[in-house]
Write a protein that holds these residues in place. Structure first.
Motif, PDB file in Angstrom:
ATOM      1  N   ILE A 256       0.522  -1.050   0.150  1.00  0.00           N
ATOM      2  CA  ILE A 256      -0.104   0.060   0.091  1.00  0.00           C
ATOM      3  C   ILE A 256       0.748   1.347   0.115  1.00  0.00           C
ATOM      4  O   ILE A 256       1.412   1.852   0.975  1.00  0.00           O
ATOM      5  N   ARG A 257       0.765   2.199  -1.092  1.00  0.00           N
ATOM      6  CA  ARG A 257       1.659   3.438  -1.170  1.00  0.00           C
ATOM      7  C   ARG A 257       0.951   4.382  -0.905  1.00  0.00           C
ATOM      8  O   ARG A 257      -0.393   4.576  -1.705  1.00  0.00           O
ATOM      9  N   TRP A 258       1.378   6.101  -1.046  1.00  0.00           N
ATOM     10  CA  TRP A 258       1.154   6.994  -0.267  1.00  0.00           C
ATOM     11  C   TRP A 258       2.012   8.162  -0.194  1.00  0.00           C
ATOM     12  O   TRP A 258       3.950   7.548  -0.725  1.00  0.00           O
ATOM     13  N   PRO A 291      10.171   6.860  -3.912  1.00  0.00           N
ATOM     14  CA  PRO A 291       9.554   7.716  -4.348  1.00  0.00           C
ATOM     15  C   PRO A 291       8.679   7.809  -3.282  1.00  0.00           C
ATOM     16  O   PRO A 291       7.301   8.845  -4.095  1.00  0.00           O
ATOM     17  N   TYR A 292       8.217   7.073  -2.507  1.00  0.00           N
ATOM     18  CA  TYR A 292       6.865   7.068  -1.475  1.00  0.00           C
ATOM     19  C   TYR A 292       7.178   6.268  -0.720  1.00  0.00           C
ATOM     20  O   TYR A 292       7.708   5.352  -0.814  1.00  0.00           O
ATOM     21  N   GLY A 293       6.010   6.856   0.469  1.00  0.00           N
ATOM     22  CA  GLY A 293       5.902   5.432   1.612  1.00  0.00           C
ATOM     23  C   GLY A 293       4.944   4.255   0.978  1.00  0.00           C
ATOM     24  O   GLY A 293       4.523   4.336   0.016  1.00  0.00           O
ATOM     25  N   ALA A 315      -4.005  12.455  10.451  1.00  0.00           N
ATOM     26  CA  ALA A 315      -4.728  13.379   9.191  1.00  0.00           C
ATOM     27  C   ALA A 315      -4.468  11.790   7.780  1.00  0.00           C
ATOM     28  O   ALA A 315      -3.528  11.055   7.892  1.00  0.00           O
ATOM     29  N   SER A 316      -6.246  11.971   7.785  1.00  0.00           N
ATOM     30  CA  SER A 316      -5.715  10.440   6.402  1.00  0.00           C
ATOM     31  C   SER A 316      -4.813  11.227   5.206  1.00  0.00           C
ATOM     32  O   SER A 316      -4.863  11.756   5.158  1.00  0.00           O
ATOM     33  N   ILE A 317      -4.567  10.783   4.341  1.00  0.00           N
ATOM     34  CA  ILE A 317      -3.448  10.429   3.552  1.00  0.00           C
ATOM     35  C   ILE A 317      -3.992  10.010   2.276  1.00  0.00           C
ATOM     36  O   ILE A 317      -4.185  10.316   1.290  1.00  0.00           O
ATOM     37  N   VAL A 318      -3.903   8.149   2.418  1.00  0.00           N
ATOM     38  CA  VAL A 318      -4.880   7.934   1.927  1.00  0.00           C
ATOM     39  C   VAL A 318      -5.599   6.703   2.260  1.00  0.00           C
ATOM     40  O   VAL A 318      -5.598   5.944   2.954  1.00  0.00           O
ATOM     41  N   SER A 319      -7.013   6.040   1.513  1.00  0.00           N
ATOM     42  CA  SER A 319      -7.467   5.181   2.014  1.00  0.00           C
ATOM     43  C   SER A 319      -7.959   4.678   0.219  1.00  0.00           C
ATOM     44  O   SER A 319      -7.885   5.047  -0.785  1.00  0.00           O
ATOM     45  N   GLY A 320      -8.910   3.462   1.132  1.00  0.00           N
ATOM     46  CA  GLY A 320      -9.086   2.624  -0.073  1.00  0.00           C
ATOM     47  C   GLY A 320     -10.225   1.512   0.051  1.00  0.00           C
ATOM     48  O   GLY A 320     -10.419   0.707   1.286  1.00  0.00           O
TER      49      GLY A 320
END
Length: 555
Positions: A256-258, A291-293, A315-320
């Motif tokens: 899972i990336r962000w 290049p991403y978390g 804080a919400s960074i990414v969801s799905g």
């Protein structure tokens, strides 16, 4: 030059010395559970005269030694450990004939020349098959210590996806939870009840999951490489048996990336699957080169609908959301390492013989000895919900307290020396304790993990009783038993064993003990579940407990 693929998969003996009486565990070796050594900074290649040829170095117990970098003298580089315990030596000048040795500490592990060595990471573990045509130039060398594998890539900038990070789990994805090799076994092999004349696991079997394709040079009668009209080696496709025991007990992995930020706050990942929730943390910068978390997701339940959210400082960074498929809930505690707890799987997901019900997930787990579990592995086990441990081992190596050292975990250790028919026939009182503990934990809603040392014999016998009582076809139970063969040496066979442990070996002794003594009436046989029930009633399990166990465990 055409690409050529050489698979290097050397298996490290890592039977874990895990007992209060280690003198009895002559077959177990404690694994070296360290991939980095902060004090090991000797001989980092600074004697080389051309700095531009030097790899980026750091501290690692892994090193590469040989006539690389175009030097006539030998070099010994202690490469830094990168991300998920991947050793990286970058910007290395190579020619095809350069010799090398990959070693850990001072022990030589494997080596040869770089000619023909293009890529050898297991695609199922998430790494792409990068196969540059090896000409003189600069390359990156990646070593996967836990899998004993090496891959060469062109000296590419790291804006590209680092090869050790599993493929991205995107919003709306559908992915395979089970290891792909095990999934092929589960979906292509069928065994009949009371028939132990065949096994797909024997060496030389035609089962497709046992074979892999690889590229090799075509050789003439004099063992010389055959060249085409342009002088390039003629490459042919061959098949060979997979090395087994292996690492197919490791479930599929995804990331899972962000987007990265500079806050340095830890990221929290929350997974939800129905009523189940897992909460995990990862450091703010899991890899300086990515290049991403990212966070690696594994131990996923098959046929599930997951939601996920990544937060940073609240804080919400990414969801799905994503979906999983597969036929087995495989797990490994301390993912990605040769150490940790291996040969782990959930007994859930199997259908009853009549097809009307399914065994529930996250209630009963089987596996190998858990002593090597580390902090991260304990987090995984606790998140999975394991709240009880049943140690099936004998006097020489049984635990005196649970290895799942978090609050509220129940523990039972009846002390059993043998599995299969010996356990069922000669250890009836202890077998009663085993099954009573499992039933009691299921009734108390405390998911239970049972194991012996390898997670094969006494564990396999106990799994036979549990699945048999729940009405799973006995041929399917034997297939579940054989999944242990996909685990590595030390968690499927002991170091001195030559036998491939299959349903043709000892398993049939336990199954036939039930068939012939509790199912057979003249020339007729009752259902296997009825025979298991009759046996359990005989050894002291109550009918009420049997009925309650079935009600809770089947849906």
């Amino acid at each position: 030059m055409k690409t050529r693929l050489l698979f290097i998969s050397l298996l490290i003996p890592f039977m874990v010395l895990c007992t209060p009486q280690p003198q009895e565990q002559q077959e177990d070796q404690k694994p070296n559970d360290q991939n980095t050594n902060p004090n090991d900074n000797t001989n980092d290649g600074q004697d080389q005269t051309d700095p531009k040829d030097l790899p980026i170095v750091g501290n690692s117990m892994w090193s590469i030694n040989g006539t690389i970098l175009g030097s006539e003298g030998k070099t010994d580089y202690h490469a830094r450990v990168q991300s998920a315990s991947i050793v990286v030596i970058r910007n290395v000048k190579l020619t095809p004939s350069d010799e090398f040795k990959i070693r850990k500490n001072e022990s030589e592990e494997f080596g040869g020349t770089f000619e023909g060595l293009n890529a050898s990471f297991d695609i199922s573990l998430g790494a792409p098959a990068i196969k540059p045509s090896l000409k003189e130039g600069f390359y990156n060398i990646y070593i996967n210590p836990s899998e004993m594998q090496i891959v060469l890539t062109e000296n590419l900038p790291m804006e590209t996806n680092p090869i050790w990070i599993p493929s991205e789990l995107k919003n709306g994805s559908t992915v395979l939870a089970t290891n792909s090799v095990v999934e092929e076994f589960l979906t292509t092999i069928t065994y009949s009840e009371r028939d132990y004349t065949s096994t797909a696991m024997s060496k030389g079997a035609e089962a497709p999951f046992l074979k892999q394709q690889y590229e090799a040079d075509q050789l003439d009668d004099n063992n010389n490489i055959v060249l085409d009209d342009k002088g390039n080696p003629v490459v042919i496709i061959k098949e060979k048996l997979l090395i087994s025991p292996g690492n197919q007990d490791i479930p599929s992995k995804y990331s899972i990336r962000w987007p990265k930020d500079e806050s340095n706050a830890k990221y929290t990942i929350t997974l939800r699957d129905g009523d189940w929730k897992g909460v995990y943390e990862t450091k703010s910068d899991p890899s300086p080169d990515a290049p991403y978390g990212y966070w690696v997701a594994t131990n996923l339940r098959p046929n599930a609908h997951y939601t996920y959210e990544v937060t940073n400082g609240g804080a919400s960074i990414v969801s799905g959301e994503f979906y999983t498929t597969g036929h087995m809930h495989q797990l490994v505690f301390k993912p990605g390492s040769a150490a940790g707890v291996r040969n782990v799987r959930d007994l859930g997901g199997w259908k009853t013989k009549d097809g009307s019900k399914t065994v529930k997930y996250r209630k009963i787990y089987r596996g190998g000895r858990p002593e090597a579990i580390n902090k991260n592995g304990l987090i995984e086990a606790q998140q999975e919900g394991i709240m009880a441990e049943l140690d099936l081992r004998g006097h020489s190596d049984v635990l005196s307290a649970t290895a799942f050292a978090y609050e509220g975990t129940e523990f039972c250790a009846p002390v059993i020396e043998e599995g299969y028919s010996q356990m069922l026939k000669d250890d009836k009182e202890k077998t009663r304790q085993v099954m009573q503990f499992i039933i009691d934990m299921v009734k108390a809603d405390k998911p239970v993990y049972f194991h012996c040392s390898l997670g094969r014999d006494r564990t396999g016998t106990t799994a036979l009783l549990c699945l048999g009582l729940l009405g799973v076809d006995e041929g399917e139970i034997s297939k579940e038993y054989e999944c242990t063969q996909f685990a590595p040496n030390g968690y499927s066979v002991s170091s001195g064993e030559k036998t491939r442990m299959t349903r043709l070996a000892d398993y049939d002794g336990a199954a036939n003990f039930i068939w012939n003594n509790y199912c057979k009436d003249g020339n007729n046989y009752s259902e296997f579940k009825d025979g298991v029930e009759k046996y359990l009633l005989e050894i002291g399990i109550s009918q009420d407990d049997i009925n309650t166990f079935r009600t809770i465990m089947l849906e």
